[in-house]
Design a protein around this motif. Structure first.
Motif: not given
Ligand SMILES: [Zn+2]
Length: 372
Positions: A280, A284, A286, A339, A341
């Motif tokens: 992302c 990270r 996903h 995460c 995000c």
């Molecule tokens: Zn993320």
């Protein structure tokens, strides 16, 4: 009936808020079909005392037996009866052993759908815009059945295609594949001059190699802007000595191409397990709902909790034509539960390749081409 459960999963959101039922039902259908079709899977389940029907909850997924990824490089595990293959993929090791993966039409359709939905959820699908592609990988016209060529054809389908350049080719008249640096630099200059968005795909070692060659010539950095992306995969492998930390890679490539650092995304996936684990904007990887990743202790093979390093056990029900739907990869990693995000679900951090397996992946062979 059972096939419907598999189709339903791959038609659904890759990153739902709630996970569980849909995946478990699809996996149950996949596992029982695999046991019917592949004597090797049936024997494995018999030995482990496992019944696909026992897959009834998220926690039961941990009990599914698995095969080591090296098994698929060492032997063929044929299905009980012939079926119609749509595509055969191989990993590209020239000196090492190859995996040969057979996809039937349904498996191929599902693996493509999973990639498109994952990339769309990450904001990387834009079918209305034409983009140039610089693929630092094998020309698919010359390497039809290589896993990387398949991946590139897929990754270049998320926008309208303007020009597509492949950097690894056989020279005119034949001979082994080579990374053609001069042609790559020329293509990049020409593509940058068009003003269209650019997508660079390929192994990070090749991206860095090209960047350094560009700068050694004293050419100015580019300003491609926020519509352009760099999508790497395959790791550094035999170029581990040249590997640089991801933040530094992002900084260098971002200033070279003039694109946001958040547009530089790495990807993890295997020929044997085609679900893409894509970074992302926060870097990270996903885990989509189309798969589960279990991190296992290398000695006891027991599942490990979040944050602990272990071997990656990858599970996905898209495969009906090849018995690698539950596979222990030779890669180290760890998982995190969420995460920052905002995209729901677990994330994966890769921590290198395990052991000194004789089986070479595509990336190790491609990286060796830089030494020529
Ligand atoms: Zn993320």
């Amino acid at each position: 009936m059972s096939d419907d459960a598999v189709e339903a999963l791959f038609e659904s959101d890759p990153f739902p808020r709630r996970r569980g039922g849909r995946f478990v039902a699809a996996l149950r259908a996949c596992a029982s079909r695999q046991a019917r079709r592949f004597p090797a899977i049936r024997a494995l389940y018999g030995r482990e005392g496992f019944r696909p029907d026992a897959l009834r909850s998220e926690s039961s997924v941990l009990d599914i037996p698995f095969l080591y990824v090296s098994v698929f490089k060492e032997r063929d595990l044929p299905p009980a009866r012939p079926f119609r293959p749509a595509l055969t993929l191989t990993s590209s090791g020239t000196g090492g052993q190859k995996s040969r993966i057979v996809l039937d039409a349904g498996s191929l359709r599902r693996v493509k759908a999973s990639a498109e939905r994952v990339y769309a959820a990450l904001g990387m699908v834009d079918k209305g815009t034409a983009a140039n592609y610089l693929c630092m990988t094998y020309d698919p016209r010359q390497a039809r059945d290589l896993g990387t060529a398949f991946t590139d054809e897929l990754l270049t389908s998320f926008t309208a295609r303007a020009r597509v350049h492949y950097a690894i080719r056989r020279p005119p008249g034949g001979g082994p594949f080579r990374f053609d640096l001069e042609a790559t630099l020329r293509a990049l200059r020409e593509m940058a001059a068009t003003g269209l968005p650019l997508r660079v795909l390929g192994f990070p070692a090749h991206v860095l190699f090209t960047l350094r060659a560009w700068r050694e010539r004293g050419w100015p950095d580019l300003r491609l802007g926020r519509g352009s992306w760099v999508m790497t995969g395959g790791g550094w492998k035999s170029h581990a000595g040249d590997a640089i930390p991801k933040p530094e890679f992002r900084r260098l490539v971002s200033s070279w191409l003039g694109i946001p650092a958040g547009n530089i995304r790495d990807l993890y996936g295997l020929v044997e397990h085609g679900i893409p684990y894509v970074e992302c904007r926060r870097g990270r990887m996903h885990v989509p709902d189309y798969a589960r990743v279990v991190v296992r202790d290398p000695v006891t093979l027991r599942p490990l909790p979040y944050g602990r390093k272990g071997l990656l056990h990858l599970i996905t029900p898209y495969l009906s034509s090849f018995p690698s739907f539950s596979v222990l990869a030779s890669d180290w990693g760890l998982k995190r539960p969420r995460c920052a995000c905002g995209l729901p679900g677990e994330t994966l951090e890769l921590l290198g390749r395990a052991g000194t397996s004789p089986a070479k992946g595509c990336a190790i062979t491609a990286a060796e081409l830089l030494k020529r």
